[in-house]
Write an enzyme that holds these catalytic residues in place. Structure first.
Site, mmCIF file in Angstrom:
data_model
loop_
_atom_site.group_PDB
_atom_site.id
_atom_site.type_symbol
_atom_site.label_atom_id
_atom_site.label_comp_id
_atom_site.label_asym_id
_atom_site.label_seq_id
_atom_site.Cartn_x
_atom_site.Cartn_y
_atom_site.Cartn_z
ATOM 1 N N LEU A 1 46.611 67.603 -37.732
ATOM 2 C CA LEU A 1 45.882 66.746 -38.162
ATOM 3 C C LEU A 1 46.017 65.954 -39.200
ATOM 4 O O LEU A 1 46.839 66.335 -40.136
ATOM 5 C CB LEU A 1 44.330 67.179 -38.792
ATOM 6 C CG LEU A 1 43.786 67.860 -37.605
ATOM 7 C CD1 LEU A 1 42.152 68.785 -38.589
ATOM 8 C CD2 LEU A 1 43.184 67.063 -36.991
ATOM 9 N N HIS A 2 46.549 64.217 -38.679
ATOM 10 C CA HIS A 2 46.866 63.484 -40.321
ATOM 11 C C HIS A 2 46.484 62.279 -39.914
ATOM 12 O O HIS A 2 46.886 61.468 -41.114
ATOM 13 C CB HIS A 2 48.735 63.320 -39.702
ATOM 14 C CG HIS A 2 49.017 62.404 -38.233
ATOM 15 N ND1 HIS A 2 48.939 63.190 -37.402
ATOM 16 C CD2 HIS A 2 49.831 61.664 -38.825
ATOM 17 C CE1 HIS A 2 49.456 62.033 -36.604
ATOM 18 N NE2 HIS A 2 49.652 60.839 -37.021
ATOM 19 N N ARG A 3 45.631 61.885 -39.038
ATOM 20 C CA ARG A 3 44.874 60.097 -39.132
ATOM 21 C C ARG A 3 44.244 60.659 -40.494
ATOM 22 O O ARG A 3 43.402 60.845 -40.815
ATOM 23 C CB ARG A 3 43.810 60.139 -37.893
ATOM 24 C CG ARG A 3 44.953 60.367 -36.739
ATOM 25 C CD ARG A 3 45.603 58.787 -35.940
ATOM 26 N NE ARG A 3 46.633 59.379 -34.809
ATOM 27 C CZ ARG A 3 47.357 58.344 -34.821
ATOM 28 N NH1 ARG A 3 47.924 57.476 -35.361
ATOM 29 N NH2 ARG A 3 48.200 59.118 -33.927
ATOM 30 N N ARG B 1 50.781 64.180 -46.054
ATOM 31 C CA ARG B 1 49.614 63.366 -45.638
ATOM 32 C C ARG B 1 48.844 64.196 -45.857
ATOM 33 O O ARG B 1 47.307 63.853 -46.962
ATOM 34 C CB ARG B 1 49.114 61.820 -44.467
ATOM 35 C CG ARG B 1 47.960 61.168 -44.728
ATOM 36 C CD ARG B 1 48.019 60.752 -43.380
ATOM 37 N NE ARG B 1 48.701 59.182 -43.861
ATOM 38 C CZ ARG B 1 48.336 58.209 -44.330
ATOM 39 N NH1 ARG B 1 47.114 57.905 -45.337
ATOM 40 N NH2 ARG B 1 49.030 57.276 -44.447
ATOM 41 N N ASP C 1 44.663 65.459 -33.259
ATOM 42 C CA ASP C 1 44.294 63.569 -33.901
ATOM 43 C C ASP C 1 46.061 63.057 -32.976
ATOM 44 O O ASP C 1 46.118 61.935 -33.417
ATOM 45 C CB ASP C 1 44.113 63.198 -34.737
ATOM 46 C CG ASP C 1 44.822 63.479 -36.313
ATOM 47 O OD1 ASP C 1 45.874 63.931 -36.155
ATOM 48 O OD2 ASP C 1 44.029 63.350 -37.267
#
Ligand code: UD1
Length: 391
Positions: free
Chosen positions: A230-232, A265, A309
């Site tokens: 997950l990084h969006r 992030r 994502d």
């Protein structure tokens, strides 16, 4: 005569897109491929380890840009790349994917004028745009063109729109991408469907990936765990979503172990919200830093499902026939949904869908036209056609 080609690499998902092409171009006597790294991703485990896994040499040119706001990062790439363009004078600039550097290098290249650049004018017949008769600048080609989420809040969607509007050659992965471009009024002759270049990297390294023992080293059984990425910004930058997301993952991990290599992030945001200790304490949730390509692919090959994502992971799981739950309201890769492997989810439904997945046996045959490990070869043929007169 040689065609000087810049391969723009910037962020993690770019490296597996340029690698097969770099290797294919190195075999062509007429091609002089140079790797340009903008520095958008710079950590060892976000960049260098991918170069090693993919057999890429050190970048020929490094812009050293690093992180920043969208405008800062894109602006810095444009400023740095403009100088490189005038020094190096490539005939062809190949940009891949949809990251900020993809758009920034495209804008820099499309606005360059070799002839009016002053001090370093290019004599007739020498390298630099002259092999592309109608251009006073490099030809620009976009690999992975035409993808659209139709979601203007995604930075990547803006990058795709700008890049595709400006590029001279649009290499697409799937028919939906061709349709999107034509609906936007892009000339048919600019569009060439070549397939999915990521699958070339996967097939190039398949035997090495299969020999890896990543999952057993982590104490996991093949088919007995889920893989999470997950990084969006829409998921990980919102402090109202992150705690719920982490608690949901912990609850899912009580049904089936989860492996979660955390993007920088995401980690930064989880640390700011003091969520890391909670995740690290969960018994069946294996938290790690970003994992190199070969080891990560071994984890995909053997997982029961992916929760993600990421754009690339939606494609890789589809190719491998592995179920994928995508935590997004839309996807620019609708073919992954049509093939039945990928499902878009909201956070509230995540657990319900995992339960459904676990309740049934899943195996898909997911053949997609031109996702066959031979995309780089088709790109090389397309370049030869474009520069035909000069070769
Ligand atoms: C970028 C791309 C995204 C892609 C993703 C893959 C854009 C707009 N986004 O998002 O499309 O899916 O890469 O990973 O281009 N950081 C590090 N080390 C690094 C790189 C980044 O610590 O090597 C941290 C920095 O705090 C940085 C943040 O991660 O500010 C975000 O990096 P950035 O490149 O801006 O965007 P990504 O989220 O990685």
């Amino acid at each position: 005569m040689t065609i000087k080609i810049h391969l723009i690499s910037a962020a993690r998902p770019n490296f597996m897109k340029i690698a097969p092409l770099y290797h294919a171009l190195m075999k062509e006597p007429w091609a002089e491929p140079l790797i340009v790294h903008t520095g958008q991703h710079y950590d060892l485990n976000m960049s260098d380890v991918f170069f090693q896994d993919l057999g890429l040499p050190k970048p020929d040119l490094h812009l050293g840009v690093g992180s920043g706001t969208h405008a800062e990062q894109s602006g810095q790439v444009m400023i740095a790349y403009e100088k490189v363009l005038l020094e190096s004078r490539p005939d062809l600039v190949i940009v891949v994917g949809d990251v900020n550097s993809t758009m920034a290098c495209t804008i820099a290249a499309v606005k360059i004028s070799y002839k009016s650049a002053g001090s370093k004018s290019t004599p007739e017949g020498q390298k630099g745009a002259l092999k592309s008769p109608d251009l006073d600048r490099p030809c620009i080609a976009h690999l992975e063109a035409g993808l659209r989420s139709f979601d203007g809040t995604m930075p990547e969607e803006i990058n795709r729109l700008v890049t595709d509007t400006l590029a001279d050659i649009l290499w697409t992965p799937s028919p939906d991408a061709d349709d999107n471009l034509m609906l936007e009024g892009i000339a048919r002759q600019k569009i060439k469907r070549v397939g999915n270049i990521m699958i070339d990297s996967l097939e190039m390294l398949r035997s090495t990936i299969e020999k890896q023992t990543a999952c057993s080293e982590m104490g996991l059984n093949p088919g007995g765990y889920g893989l999470v990425t997950l990084h969006r910004p829409s998921n990980v930058d919102d402090p109202r979503i992150m705690p719920t997301l982490c608690h949901t993952l912990i609850r899912i991990s009580q049904r089936i172990p989860l492996v979660f290599p955390v993007h920088p992030r995401t980690r930064k945001n989880m640390e700011a919200l003091d969520l890391m200790p909670l995740l690290e304490k969960a018994d069946n949730l294996l938290i790690s830093g970003p994992i190199n390509y070969i080891r990560f692919m071994n984890l995909i090959f053997n997982c029961r499902f992916a929760l993600t994502d990421s754009g690339g992971l939606q494609e890789e799981t589809t190719y491998l026939g592995i179920p994928c739950l995508t935590l997004r309201p839309n996807t620019e890769r609708p073919i992954t949904i049509q093939k039945g492997t990928n499902r878009l989810c909201v956070l509230d439904d995540f657990e319900k869908h995992v339960d459904k997945l676990l309740a049934k046996k899943s195996s898909h045959d997911c053949k997609i036209d031109l996702w066959d490990g031979r995309t780089a070869g088709r790109v090389v043929e397309s370049i030869k056609t474009y520069f035909h007169l000069a070769l």
